[in-house]
Design a protein around this motif. Structure first.
Motif, mmCIF file in Angstrom:
data_model
loop_
_atom_site.group_PDB
_atom_site.id
_atom_site.type_symbol
_atom_site.label_atom_id
_atom_site.label_comp_id
_atom_site.label_asym_id
_atom_site.label_seq_id
_atom_site.Cartn_x
_atom_site.Cartn_y
_atom_site.Cartn_z
ATOM 1 N N ALA A 20 -14.087 -15.479 6.447
ATOM 2 C CA ALA A 20 -14.623 -15.948 5.154
ATOM 3 C C ALA A 20 -14.160 -15.035 4.026
ATOM 4 C CB ALA A 20 -16.148 -16.009 5.207
ATOM 5 N N GLN A 21 -14.138 -13.724 4.291
ATOM 6 C CA GLN A 21 -13.682 -12.787 3.263
ATOM 7 C C GLN A 21 -12.209 -12.985 2.953
ATOM 8 O OE1 GLN A 21 -14.696 -8.948 4.779
ATOM 9 N NE2 GLN A 21 -16.820 -9.052 4.073
ATOM 10 N N GLU A 22 -11.394 -13.237 3.999
ATOM 11 C CA GLU A 22 -9.962 -13.434 3.787
ATOM 12 C C GLU A 22 -9.691 -14.683 2.968
ATOM 13 O OE1 GLU A 22 -8.253 -11.307 7.829
ATOM 14 O OE2 GLU A 22 -8.162 -13.467 7.605
ATOM 15 N N GLU A 23 -10.471 -15.738 3.193
ATOM 16 C CA GLU A 23 -10.268 -16.965 2.424
ATOM 17 C C GLU A 23 -10.687 -16.787 0.973
ATOM 18 O OE1 GLU A 23 -11.041 -19.987 6.182
ATOM 19 O OE2 GLU A 23 -12.407 -19.974 4.465
ATOM 20 N N GLN A 24 -11.687 -15.930 0.743
ATOM 21 C CA GLN A 24 -12.157 -15.728 -0.639
ATOM 22 C C GLN A 24 -11.227 -14.831 -1.434
ATOM 23 O OE1 GLN A 24 -16.088 -14.208 -0.202
ATOM 24 N NE2 GLN A 24 -17.004 -16.191 0.286
ATOM 25 N N THR A 25 -10.535 -13.900 -0.760
ATOM 26 C CA THR A 25 -9.705 -12.923 -1.485
ATOM 27 C C THR A 25 -8.276 -13.399 -1.513
ATOM 28 O OG1 THR A 25 -9.386 -11.686 0.542
ATOM 29 C CG2 THR A 25 -11.191 -10.974 -0.861
ATOM 30 N N THR A 26 -7.963 -14.293 -2.413
ATOM 31 C CA THR A 26 -6.578 -14.731 -2.625
ATOM 32 C C THR A 26 -6.053 -14.031 -3.856
ATOM 33 O OG1 THR A 26 -7.339 -16.590 -3.930
ATOM 34 C CG2 THR A 26 -6.975 -17.003 -1.606
ATOM 35 N N THR A 27 -4.813 -13.561 -3.789
ATOM 36 C CA THR A 27 -4.225 -12.835 -4.917
ATOM 37 C C THR A 27 -2.795 -13.273 -5.115
ATOM 38 O OG1 THR A 27 -3.674 -10.654 -5.753
ATOM 39 C CG2 THR A 27 -3.582 -10.915 -3.390
ATOM 40 N N ASN A 28 -2.340 -13.190 -6.368
ATOM 41 C CA ASN A 28 -0.967 -13.563 -6.707
ATOM 42 C C ASN A 28 -0.126 -12.347 -7.065
ATOM 43 O OD1 ASN A 28 -1.397 -16.301 -6.349
ATOM 44 N ND2 ASN A 28 -2.275 -16.514 -8.391
ATOM 45 N N ASP A 29 -0.644 -11.153 -6.827
ATOM 46 C CA ASP A 29 0.081 -9.934 -7.176
ATOM 47 C C ASP A 29 1.134 -9.669 -6.115
ATOM 48 O OD1 ASP A 29 0.978 -7.595 -8.173
ATOM 49 O OD2 ASP A 29 -0.928 -6.525 -8.077
ATOM 50 N N ASN A 30 2.421 -9.896 -6.447
ATOM 51 C CA ASN A 30 3.507 -9.739 -5.473
ATOM 52 C C ASN A 30 4.192 -8.386 -5.573
ATOM 53 O OD1 ASN A 30 3.164 -12.239 -4.307
ATOM 54 N ND2 ASN A 30 4.383 -13.260 -5.850
ATOM 55 N N THR A 31 3.663 -7.481 -6.395
ATOM 56 C CA THR A 31 4.271 -6.160 -6.462
ATOM 57 C C THR A 31 3.956 -5.386 -5.189
ATOM 58 O OG1 THR A 31 2.321 -5.177 -7.494
ATOM 59 C CG2 THR A 31 3.976 -6.129 -8.965
ATOM 60 N N VAL A 32 4.739 -4.331 -4.943
ATOM 61 C CA VAL A 32 4.512 -3.510 -3.747
ATOM 62 C C VAL A 32 3.110 -2.921 -3.786
ATOM 63 C CG1 VAL A 32 5.229 -1.416 -2.550
ATOM 64 C CG2 VAL A 32 6.940 -2.977 -3.452
ATOM 65 N N LYS A 33 2.698 -2.446 -4.953
ATOM 66 C CA LYS A 33 1.365 -1.867 -5.084
ATOM 67 C C LYS A 33 0.297 -2.918 -4.818
ATOM 68 C CE LYS A 33 -1.609 0.583 -8.335
ATOM 69 N NZ LYS A 33 -1.759 1.062 -9.709
ATOM 70 N N GLY A 34 0.486 -4.105 -5.392
ATOM 71 C CA GLY A 34 -0.496 -5.168 -5.200
ATOM 72 C C GLY A 34 -0.585 -5.596 -3.746
ATOM 73 N N GLN A 35 0.548 -5.718 -3.094
ATOM 74 C CA GLN A 35 0.544 -6.106 -1.683
ATOM 75 C C GLN A 35 -0.118 -5.032 -0.828
ATOM 76 O OE1 GLN A 35 4.480 -7.172 -0.387
ATOM 77 N NE2 GLN A 35 4.854 -8.373 -2.221
ATOM 78 N N PHE A 36 0.133 -3.787 -1.172
ATOM 79 C CA PHE A 36 -0.468 -2.695 -0.420
ATOM 80 C C PHE A 36 -1.983 -2.702 -0.600
ATOM 81 C CE2 PHE A 36 0.201 0.944 2.100
ATOM 82 C CZ PHE A 36 -0.742 1.884 1.743
ATOM 83 N N GLU A 37 -2.446 -2.921 -1.841
ATOM 84 C CA GLU A 37 -3.882 -2.993 -2.097
ATOM 85 C C GLU A 37 -4.515 -4.176 -1.365
ATOM 86 O OE1 GLU A 37 -3.834 -0.912 -6.517
ATOM 87 O OE2 GLU A 37 -4.052 -3.075 -6.341
ATOM 88 N N THR A 38 -3.804 -5.313 -1.328
ATOM 89 C CA THR A 38 -4.308 -6.481 -0.600
ATOM 90 C C THR A 38 -4.414 -6.165 0.891
ATOM 91 O OG1 THR A 38 -3.287 -7.959 -2.214
ATOM 92 C CG2 THR A 38 -3.873 -8.912 -0.094
ATOM 93 N N LEU A 39 -3.414 -5.487 1.428
ATOM 94 C CA LEU A 39 -3.436 -5.116 2.839
ATOM 95 C C LEU A 39 -4.627 -4.210 3.145
ATOM 96 C CD1 LEU A 39 -1.701 -5.464 5.410
ATOM 97 C CD2 LEU A 39 -0.623 -3.303 4.852
ATOM 98 N N ILE A 40 -4.897 -3.253 2.263
ATOM 99 C CA ILE A 40 -6.039 -2.357 2.459
ATOM 100 C C ILE A 40 -7.347 -3.136 2.337
ATOM 101 C CG2 ILE A 40 -7.283 -0.404 1.454
ATOM 102 C CD1 ILE A 40 -4.556 0.780 0.727
ATOM 103 N N ARG A 41 -7.406 -4.037 1.348
ATOM 104 C CA ARG A 41 -8.631 -4.804 1.129
ATOM 105 C C ARG A 41 -8.945 -5.713 2.315
ATOM 106 N NH1 ARG A 41 -7.255 -6.888 -3.256
ATOM 107 N NH2 ARG A 41 -6.693 -8.953 -2.539
ATOM 108 N N LYS A 42 -7.921 -6.277 2.936
ATOM 109 C CA LYS A 42 -8.134 -7.186 4.057
ATOM 110 C C LYS A 42 -8.359 -6.451 5.373
ATOM 111 C CE LYS A 42 -5.713 -11.292 2.438
ATOM 112 N NZ LYS A 42 -4.642 -12.247 2.740
ATOM 113 N N SER A 43 -8.144 -5.144 5.376
ATOM 114 C CA SER A 43 -8.342 -4.402 6.618
ATOM 115 C C SER A 43 -9.832 -4.224 6.887
ATOM 116 C CB SER A 43 -7.654 -3.035 6.527
ATOM 117 O OG SER A 43 -8.289 -2.246 5.551
ATOM 118 N N THR A 44 -10.154 -4.078 8.155
ATOM 119 C CA THR A 44 -11.533 -3.775 8.536
ATOM 120 C C THR A 44 -11.622 -2.288 8.825
ATOM 121 O OG1 THR A 44 -11.030 -4.279 10.836
ATOM 122 C CG2 THR A 44 -11.900 -6.077 9.482
ATOM 123 N N ASN A 45 -12.844 -1.786 8.932
ATOM 124 C CA ASN A 45 -12.974 -0.356 9.190
ATOM 125 C C ASN A 45 -14.124 -0.104 10.154
ATOM 126 O OD1 ASN A 45 -15.491 0.100 7.587
ATOM 127 N ND2 ASN A 45 -14.161 -0.632 5.938
#
Length: 201
Positions: A20-45
């Motif tokens: 549910a969280q992954e479906e809600q967090t859609t982003t259009n930021d294709n920069t390396v920084k944006g992709q990295f932040e998206t990867l961190i945001r979608k990670s679990t801990n």
């Protein structure tokens, strides 16, 4: 049996929450920084031994790696184009220097002649002739200065592109190292859990 049922229900609940969280967090930021932040945001801990660990899905990590490699490929293409421009500019600069040397030699030869000289078939005074020649030299010098400025500007852009490429490669290497460490820790934890389950059964 109750323990197993409780663990199964908790696992299903976590998977549903993560999806549910992954479906809600859609982003259009294709920069390396944006992709990295998206990867961190979608990670679990999770926490173990007072330390926090991030878990990244392998598919997302591979997609991020492909994007990084594409970015590096584009940067390499840009660097190649800039290097070709620099080579062309250097050739033009050498040509201009040769032309400037030829003009200077002709000026020395012409100033040694009489007051009246033939310029393109027209006889002109020495003063007028000098004025014309100096105007030509001045124009060539202006052109040379503009050319040197463009050459230095291109060189600066090349250096910036190289620095950007170096930064991206450094970030990618750090990220790859951290991802490998995380993967090894997850594998160890999974093996520990498997061993615990074997002992309990």
């Amino acid at each position: 049996m109750k323990k197993f049922l409780l663990v199964f229900i908790c696992t299903v609940f976590c998977v549903i929450t993560i999806n549910a969280q992954e479906e809600q967090t859609t982003t259009n930021d294709n920069t390396v920084k944006g992709q990295f932040e998206t990867l961190i945001r979608k990670s679990t801990n999770y926490r173990q031994g007072g330390k926090r660990y991030e878990v990244v899905r392998l598919l997302e990590l591979e997609a991020f790696q492909r994007n990084i490699l594409d970015t590096i490929r584009v940067a390499n293409t840009n660097i190649g184009e800039l290097q070709a421009t620099i080579s062309e500019n250097e050739t033009n600069l050498n040509s201009l220097n040769t032309r400037l040397d030829d003009t200077s030699k002709k000026l020395i030869e012409l100033t040694a002649e009489k007051d009246s000289m033939s310029f393109f078939g027209v006889m002109v005074s020495k003063g007028t002739y000098k004025l014309i020649v100096w105007c030509i030299i001045f124009g060539l010098l202006i052109f040379l200065v503009l050319f040197i400025y463009k050459f230095k500007n291109s060189n600066t852009l090349t250096q910036q592109a190289k620095l950007a490429l170096s930064d991206v490669e450094g970030e990618f290497e750090d990220h790859r190292r951290r991802a490998l460490e995380r993967e090894q820790k997850i594998s160890r934890k999974l093996q520990d859990e498997i061993n615990k389950n074997k002992k309990s059964t």
